[in-house]
Design a protein around this motif. Structure first.
Motif, PDB file in Angstrom:
ATOM      1  N   LEU A 176       0.871  -1.182   0.000  1.00  0.00           N
ATOM      2  CA  LEU A 176       0.000   0.000   0.000  1.00  0.00           C
ATOM      3  C   LEU A 176       0.907   1.232   0.000  1.00  0.00           C
ATOM      4  O   LEU A 176       1.888   1.291   0.765  1.00  0.00           O
ATOM      5  N   SER A 177       0.582   2.225  -0.854  1.00  0.00           N
ATOM      6  CA  SER A 177       1.480   3.370  -1.013  1.00  0.00           C
ATOM      7  C   SER A 177       1.512   4.283   0.213  1.00  0.00           C
ATOM      8  O   SER A 177       2.453   5.064   0.391  1.00  0.00           O
ATOM      9  N   GLY A 178       0.489   4.223   1.045  1.00  0.00           N
ATOM     10  CA  GLY A 178       0.458   5.083   2.232  1.00  0.00           C
ATOM     11  C   GLY A 178      -0.739   4.732   3.091  1.00  0.00           C
ATOM     12  O   GLY A 178      -1.515   3.828   2.770  1.00  0.00           O
ATOM     13  N   LYS A 179      -0.883   5.481   4.177  1.00  0.00           N
ATOM     14  CA  LYS A 179      -1.912   5.120   5.159  1.00  0.00           C
ATOM     15  C   LYS A 179      -3.323   5.403   4.659  1.00  0.00           C
ATOM     16  O   LYS A 179      -3.547   6.372   3.955  1.00  0.00           O
ATOM     17  N   VAL A 180      -4.244   4.545   5.043  1.00  0.00           N
ATOM     18  CA  VAL A 180      -5.659   4.756   4.738  1.00  0.00           C
ATOM     19  C   VAL A 180      -6.413   5.045   6.044  1.00  0.00           C
ATOM     20  O   VAL A 180      -5.929   4.730   7.126  1.00  0.00           O
ATOM     21  N   GLY A 181      -7.590   5.646   5.919  1.00  0.00           N
ATOM     22  CA  GLY A 181      -8.441   5.839   7.094  1.00  0.00           C
ATOM     23  C   GLY A 181      -8.577   7.289   7.523  1.00  0.00           C
ATOM     24  O   GLY A 181      -9.555   7.661   8.164  1.00  0.00           O
ATOM     25  N   LEU A 182      -7.581   8.124   7.161  1.00  0.00           N
ATOM     26  CA  LEU A 182      -7.612   9.521   7.609  1.00  0.00           C
ATOM     27  C   LEU A 182      -8.796  10.274   7.009  1.00  0.00           C
ATOM     28  O   LEU A 182      -9.565  10.918   7.729  1.00  0.00           O
ATOM     29  N   ALA A 183      -8.947  10.196   5.675  1.00  0.00           N
ATOM     30  CA  ALA A 183      -9.991  10.977   4.995  1.00  0.00           C
ATOM     31  C   ALA A 183     -11.365  10.588   5.526  1.00  0.00           C
ATOM     32  O   ALA A 183     -12.206  11.447   5.802  1.00  0.00           O
ATOM     33  N   HIS A 184     -11.573   9.305   5.703  1.00  0.00           N
ATOM     34  CA  HIS A 184     -12.878   8.815   6.150  1.00  0.00           C
ATOM     35  C   HIS A 184     -13.173   9.251   7.590  1.00  0.00           C
ATOM     36  O   HIS A 184     -14.333   9.356   7.989  1.00  0.00           O
ATOM     37  N   ALA A 185     -12.103   9.494   8.348  1.00  0.00           N
ATOM     38  CA  ALA A 185     -12.290   9.873   9.755  1.00  0.00           C
ATOM     39  C   ALA A 185     -12.632  11.354   9.923  1.00  0.00           C
ATOM     40  O   ALA A 185     -13.000  11.785  11.020  1.00  0.00           O
ATOM     41  N   ALA A 186     -12.531  12.132   8.846  1.00  0.00           N
ATOM     42  CA  ALA A 186     -12.866  13.564   8.958  1.00  0.00           C
ATOM     43  C   ALA A 186     -14.368  13.708   9.223  1.00  0.00           C
ATOM     44  O   ALA A 186     -15.186  13.070   8.575  1.00  0.00           O
ATOM     45  N   LEU A 187     -14.714  14.538  10.169  1.00  0.00           N
ATOM     46  CA  LEU A 187     -16.119  14.719  10.524  1.00  0.00           C
ATOM     47  C   LEU A 187     -16.769  15.760   9.618  1.00  0.00           C
ATOM     48  O   LEU A 187     -16.081  16.653   9.115  1.00  0.00           O
ATOM     49  N   LYS A 188     -18.099  15.614   9.449  1.00  0.00           N
ATOM     50  CA  LYS A 188     -18.835  16.544   8.573  1.00  0.00           C
ATOM     51  C   LYS A 188     -18.531  17.995   8.896  1.00  0.00           C
ATOM     52  O   LYS A 188     -18.251  18.796   8.007  1.00  0.00           O
ATOM     53  N   GLN A 189     -18.603  18.341  10.197  1.00  0.00           N
ATOM     54  CA  GLN A 189     -18.418  19.759  10.547  1.00  0.00           C
ATOM     55  C   GLN A 189     -16.990  20.229  10.277  1.00  0.00           C
ATOM     56  O   GLN A 189     -16.753  21.419  10.127  1.00  0.00           O
ATOM     57  N   GLU A 190     -16.033  19.264  10.218  1.00  0.00           N
ATOM     58  CA  GLU A 190     -14.652  19.650   9.906  1.00  0.00           C
ATOM     59  C   GLU A 190     -14.495  19.955   8.414  1.00  0.00           C
ATOM     60  O   GLU A 190     -13.543  20.601   8.006  1.00  0.00           O
ATOM     61  N   LEU A 191     -15.419  19.413   7.578  1.00  0.00           N
ATOM     62  CA  LEU A 191     -15.257  19.521   6.125  1.00  0.00           C
ATOM     63  C   LEU A 191     -15.880  20.779   5.531  1.00  0.00           C
ATOM     64  O   LEU A 191     -15.670  21.082   4.364  1.00  0.00           O
ATOM     65  N   ILE A 192     -16.666  21.501   6.337  1.00  0.00           N
ATOM     66  CA  ILE A 192     -17.217  22.769   5.826  1.00  0.00           C
ATOM     67  C   ILE A 192     -16.672  23.920   6.667  1.00  0.00           C
ATOM     68  O   ILE A 192     -16.253  23.727   7.795  1.00  0.00           O
ATOM     69  N   ASN A 220      -4.986  26.193   6.271  1.00  0.00           N
ATOM     70  CA  ASN A 220      -4.687  25.580   7.561  1.00  0.00           C
ATOM     71  C   ASN A 220      -5.561  24.350   7.801  1.00  0.00           C
ATOM     72  O   ASN A 220      -6.356  24.315   8.732  1.00  0.00           O
ATOM     73  N   LEU A 221      -5.427  23.356   6.922  1.00  0.00           N
ATOM     74  CA  LEU A 221      -6.277  22.162   7.016  1.00  0.00           C
ATOM     75  C   LEU A 221      -5.677  21.170   7.995  1.00  0.00           C
ATOM     76  O   LEU A 221      -4.461  20.945   7.988  1.00  0.00           O
ATOM     77  N   ASN A 222      -6.501  20.546   8.807  1.00  0.00           N
ATOM     78  CA  ASN A 222      -5.960  19.476   9.655  1.00  0.00           C
ATOM     79  C   ASN A 222      -5.713  18.243   8.771  1.00  0.00           C
ATOM     80  O   ASN A 222      -6.220  18.153   7.647  1.00  0.00           O
ATOM     81  N   PRO A 223      -4.903  17.284   9.236  1.00  0.00           N
ATOM     82  CA  PRO A 223      -4.490  16.171   8.363  1.00  0.00           C
ATOM     83  C   PRO A 223      -5.655  15.367   7.791  1.00  0.00           C
ATOM     84  O   PRO A 223      -5.603  14.924   6.638  1.00  0.00           O
ATOM     85  N   LYS A 224      -6.733  15.212   8.556  1.00  0.00           N
ATOM     86  CA  LYS A 224      -7.875  14.434   8.049  1.00  0.00           C
ATOM     87  C   LYS A 224      -8.574  15.182   6.920  1.00  0.00           C
ATOM     88  O   LYS A 224      -8.906  14.601   5.887  1.00  0.00           O
ATOM     89  N   VAL A 225      -8.786  16.463   7.116  1.00  0.00           N
ATOM     90  CA  VAL A 225      -9.475  17.276   6.099  1.00  0.00           C
ATOM     91  C   VAL A 225      -8.609  17.398   4.845  1.00  0.00           C
ATOM     92  O   VAL A 225      -9.096  17.324   3.711  1.00  0.00           O
ATOM     93  N   SER A 226      -7.312  17.533   5.059  1.00  0.00           N
ATOM     94  CA  SER A 226      -6.397  17.611   3.921  1.00  0.00           C
ATOM     95  C   SER A 226      -6.392  16.291   3.142  1.00  0.00           C
ATOM     96  O   SER A 226      -6.431  16.285   1.905  1.00  0.00           O
TER      97      SER A 226
END
Ligand code: ADP
Ligand code: MG
Length: 317
Positions: free
Chosen positions: A161-177, A183-189
């Motif tokens: 696997l080229s890199g870690k999975v799970g971060l994007a999916h862990a971003a919460l709805k309120q973090e995405l708007i 200045n994005l946190n790692p999950k949102v980025s």
């Protein structure tokens, strides 16, 4: 709605019964299609993103655009192809049709296009009830290059696997708007600006036997390699949970959530040194399993409680 899943719909209604172009090298069923032209292989893939399904309608326009283009180009990386150009189909609700929204959207699109070195060469613009973005990407392979496909994993291969999975999916709805793009946190980025491992993939073309980009969940996309290659994949759950720093509650969401766009690939064990030597392109690449003879299940993976996956990944319908 018939109740069929998207893969059954594609298989039954769209994957056969149409004229086959003379120049076709690879058709429906992989990350992209390939036409064999006189001077090169033209690799194409169409990716559609719908507000409310693939992203939140209230998300910042610049980030919606960057995500849409990065996700589309990821399919070129999965084939080992070099990006060339794209067409953009934009279906716009009235409230998105303002100069401010469109400037923000096109600024984001230009930014991603420069980062990925891909030119906008056409498209279509219409009004719509929902914001729908469809991007058709074109990439190239040299005549002499065999593409990376889902169909050539060999029994005995390592699975990487080229890199870690799970971060994007862990971003919460309120973090995405309402986020500040600077200045994005790692999950949102990870969600809006997934890494597209183009340089790594163009090296992998001489090394890997099979490859897919993980768009819909690691387990489900591993199943696609297993089905296309007629093998099974055994993933090391303990190693994955340690590497990804997961506990029991986050293990399955990370392995089935999708949106990471990492490359999942298989390669012969005698390519381990060659892959390790590519860490300058892809520092996090990790060996996570192996390819075995086709068995009852396409993919074997267990959490620390010995449980197997119930749900394997995202599916429309
Ligand atoms: P990816 O996740 O890599 O974008 P998909 O799961 O969307 O791939 O699609 C799987 C395969 O089915 C691809 O080869 C794609 O081109 C093909 N496909 C999907 N929808 C259609 C359709 N409506 N008509 C023809 N081919 C389709
Ligand atoms: Mg794909």
């Amino acid at each position: 709605m018939s109740g069929q899943g998207e893969f059954a719909i594609i298989a039954e209604h769209f994957s056969r019964g149409y004229p086959k172009p003379d120049l076709l090298e690879l058709g429906i069923g992989d990350d992209a299609s390939i036409l064999n032209l006189a001077n090169c292989k033209l690799v194409q893939s169409l990716d559609t993103q719908v507000a409310g399904v693939h992203f939140l309608a209230k998300a910042p326009a610049s980030l919606i655009a960057q995500r849409a283009l990065r996700c589309a180009v990821s399919d070129l990386a999965a084939m080992g192809a070099k990006p060339l150009s794209f067409h953009l189909s934009l279906s716009l609700p009235k409230h998105n049709c303002t100069p401010a929204w469109l400037t923000d959207f096109s600024d984001g699109l230009k930014k991603a296009a420069h980062q990925l070195n891909i030119g906008l060469i056409g498209g279509d613009t219409t009004s719509s009830n929902e914001l729908v973005i469809a991007i058709l990407v074109q990439g190239v392979l040299a005549q002499s290059q065999a593409p990376l496909t889902r169909a050539n994993a060999q029994v005995g291969d390592d699975v990487w696997l080229s890199g870690k999975v799970g971060l994007a999916h862990a971003a919460l709805k309120q973090e995405l708007i309402g986020v500040d793009e600077q200045n994005l946190n790692p999950k949102v980025s990870a969600y809006y600006r997934p890494d597209v491992h183009l340089a790594f993939a163009s090296e992998l073309i001489n090394i890997a036997n099979a490859c897919i980009d993980v768009s819909d969940g690691l387990v489900q996309d591993a199943q696609h390699i297993a089905h296309c290659s007629q093998v099974s994949l055994e993933l090391d759950g303990a190693k994955l949970s340690q590497w990804l720093a997961l506990d029991n509650t986050t293990f399955w969401p990370a392995l089935t959530g999708g949106d990471d766009y990492q490359l999942l690939f298989s390669a012969s064990p005698n390519k381990r040194d060659a892959i390790e030597s590519l860490k300058s392109f892809c520092p996090d690449v990790m060996r996570i399993g192996r390819v075995i003879e086709r068995a009852k299940e396409p993919v074997y993976v267990m959490d620390s409680l010995g449980e197997r996956p119930g749900h394997v990944g995202y599916q429309h319908f």
